[in-house]
Design a protein around this motif. Structure first.
Motif, PDB file in Angstrom:
ATOM      1  N   ALA A  13     -43.712 -84.952 -24.918  1.00 33.46           N
ATOM      2  CA  ALA A  13     -43.246 -84.313 -23.687  1.00 33.46           C
ATOM      3  C   ALA A  13     -42.930 -85.316 -22.584  1.00 33.46           C
ATOM      4  O   ALA A  13     -42.052 -85.079 -21.746  1.00 33.46           O
ATOM      5  CB  ALA A  13     -44.299 -83.323 -23.186  1.00 33.46           C
ATOM      6  N   VAL A  67     -45.448 -87.404 -13.436  1.00 37.98           N
ATOM      7  CA  VAL A  67     -45.588 -86.053 -12.871  1.00 37.98           C
ATOM      8  C   VAL A  67     -45.683 -86.078 -11.347  1.00 37.98           C
ATOM      9  O   VAL A  67     -45.681 -85.016 -10.715  1.00 37.98           O
ATOM     10  CB  VAL A  67     -46.823 -85.333 -13.459  1.00 37.98           C
ATOM     11  N   ALA A  89     -43.099 -78.949 -11.533  1.00 39.76           N
ATOM     12  CA  ALA A  89     -42.736 -78.397 -12.842  1.00 39.76           C
ATOM     13  C   ALA A  89     -43.275 -79.278 -13.966  1.00 39.76           C
ATOM     14  O   ALA A  89     -43.790 -78.781 -14.976  1.00 39.76           O
ATOM     15  CB  ALA A  89     -41.226 -78.262 -12.955  1.00 39.76           C
ATOM     16  N   ARG A  90     -43.161 -80.593 -13.795  1.00 43.80           N
ATOM     17  CA  ARG A  90     -43.683 -81.513 -14.810  1.00 43.80           C
ATOM     18  C   ARG A  90     -45.208 -81.466 -14.858  1.00 43.80           C
ATOM     19  O   ARG A  90     -45.819 -81.569 -15.939  1.00 43.80           O
ATOM     20  CB  ARG A  90     -43.209 -82.940 -14.517  1.00 43.80           C
ATOM     21  N   ARG A 123     -47.040 -78.829 -14.192  1.00 45.87           N
ATOM     22  CA  ARG A 123     -47.385 -77.591 -14.917  1.00 45.87           C
ATOM     23  C   ARG A 123     -47.184 -77.773 -16.419  1.00 45.87           C
ATOM     24  O   ARG A 123     -47.962 -77.237 -17.228  1.00 45.87           O
ATOM     25  CB  ARG A 123     -46.541 -76.419 -14.399  1.00 45.87           C
ATOM     26  N   GLN A 124     -46.167 -78.536 -16.801  1.00 45.91           N
ATOM     27  CA  GLN A 124     -45.931 -78.809 -18.217  1.00 45.91           C
ATOM     28  C   GLN A 124     -47.105 -79.585 -18.812  1.00 45.91           C
ATOM     29  O   GLN A 124     -47.563 -79.278 -19.924  1.00 45.91           O
ATOM     30  CB  GLN A 124     -44.634 -79.608 -18.376  1.00 45.91           C
ATOM     31  N   LEU A 125     -47.590 -80.568 -18.072  1.00 43.48           N
ATOM     32  CA  LEU A 125     -48.743 -81.342 -18.535  1.00 43.48           C
ATOM     33  C   LEU A 125     -49.978 -80.459 -18.632  1.00 43.48           C
ATOM     34  O   LEU A 125     -50.722 -80.513 -19.627  1.00 43.48           O
ATOM     35  CB  LEU A 125     -48.997 -82.510 -17.584  1.00 43.48           C
ATOM     36  N   GLU A 126     -50.198 -79.645 -17.610  1.00 51.95           N
ATOM     37  CA  GLU A 126     -51.368 -78.765 -17.615  1.00 51.95           C
ATOM     38  C   GLU A 126     -51.322 -77.784 -18.779  1.00 51.95           C
ATOM     39  O   GLU A 126     -52.365 -77.444 -19.368  1.00 51.95           O
ATOM     40  CB  GLU A 126     -51.457 -78.015 -16.286  1.00 51.95           C
ATOM     41  N   ALA A 127     -50.113 -77.325 -19.141  1.00 56.98           N
ATOM     42  CA  ALA A 127     -49.970 -76.391 -20.257  1.00 56.98           C
ATOM     43  C   ALA A 127     -50.364 -77.044 -21.577  1.00 56.98           C
ATOM     44  O   ALA A 127     -50.782 -76.358 -22.518  1.00 56.98           O
ATOM     45  CB  ALA A 127     -48.532 -75.883 -20.334  1.00 56.98           C
ATOM     46  N   ILE A 128     -50.254 -78.360 -21.647  1.00 58.55           N
ATOM     47  CA  ILE A 128     -50.671 -79.090 -22.838  1.00 58.55           C
ATOM     48  C   ILE A 128     -52.179 -79.329 -22.824  1.00 58.55           C
ATOM     49  O   ILE A 128     -52.883 -79.076 -23.806  1.00 58.55           O
ATOM     50  CB  ILE A 128     -49.936 -80.444 -22.934  1.00 58.55           C
TER      51      ILE A 128
END
Length: 204
Positions: A51, A70, A75-76, A78-83
């Protein structure tokens, strides 16, 4: 089933030292930060590499590079947190399962209130100290600047708000012995709650 005590506190408040007191008194503690560090060396690394190209070296996440990737980009982030967050929650669940026989366990989570983690706890303890003590501790760390300190505080719920929402406080500004006495008092309080017939901690 274990009684789950959430342990939190802003940067420089003495949360890690307080967690160490609980451990020394025989209470199992799950450290969310330590779990993240382990995941960055393990299961999370290939997912983050895919990612966020360029943030993983030799199978280990470079936290500085990841932070830059990030920084200032919600947005980035949140992408990291989703992982990361589901993996951390899985580690926490595994810990709770392993220690399900313990009458009390502590979840050491820096951003407990900020992430809604208090919903997973039966009570919350906030480690606190006067703002001047906090600032002196944090600004005394290598590489820390006032700008970095302010940026970190901006991401954290104000200490006063945390104290309003907590069931217990530990004031770490009066030294280690005082903090340990406060922890022991909390353990006594929890052991005395109605219907509780087990010892919450064993002295080592």
């Amino acid at each position: 089933m274990s009684f789950i005590l959430g342990l939190t506190g802003s940067i420089g408040m003495g949360k890690s030292a307080t967690a160490a007191i609980f451990r020394r008194l025989g209470v199992p503690v799950h450290d969310a930060d330590a779990a993240v560090h382990a995941l960055y060396r393990g299961r999370a690394a290939p997912l983050i590499a895919a990612a966020f190209p360029g943030t993983v070296s030799d199978g280990v996440v470079d936290r500085a590079r990841l932070g830059q990737a990030v920084l200032g980009d919600p947005a980035r982030l949140r992408q990291l947190e989703a992982i990361v967050h589901p993996l951390v929650r899985a580690e926490e669940a595994a810990f709770l399962q392993r220690r399900s026989d313990a009458p009390l366990v502590v979840l050491d989570v820096p951003l407990l209130f900020e992430t809604g983690g208090e919903a997973r706890c039966d009570a919350v303890l906030v480690v606190t100290a006067p703002a001047a003590v906090q600032a002196a501790r944090v600004l005394g760390r290598n590489g820390m600047t006032e700008d970095k300190f302010r940026a970190i505080l901006d991401k954290q719920m104000p200490d006063a708000d945390k104290r309003k929402r907590a069931h217990f406080w530990v004031d770490s500004s009066r030294g280690f012995d005082s903090a340990e006495a406060q922890v022991r008092s909390i353990l006594t309080c929890l052991a005395a709650r109605p219907g509780h017939g087990q010892t919450l901690a064993s002295e080592n």
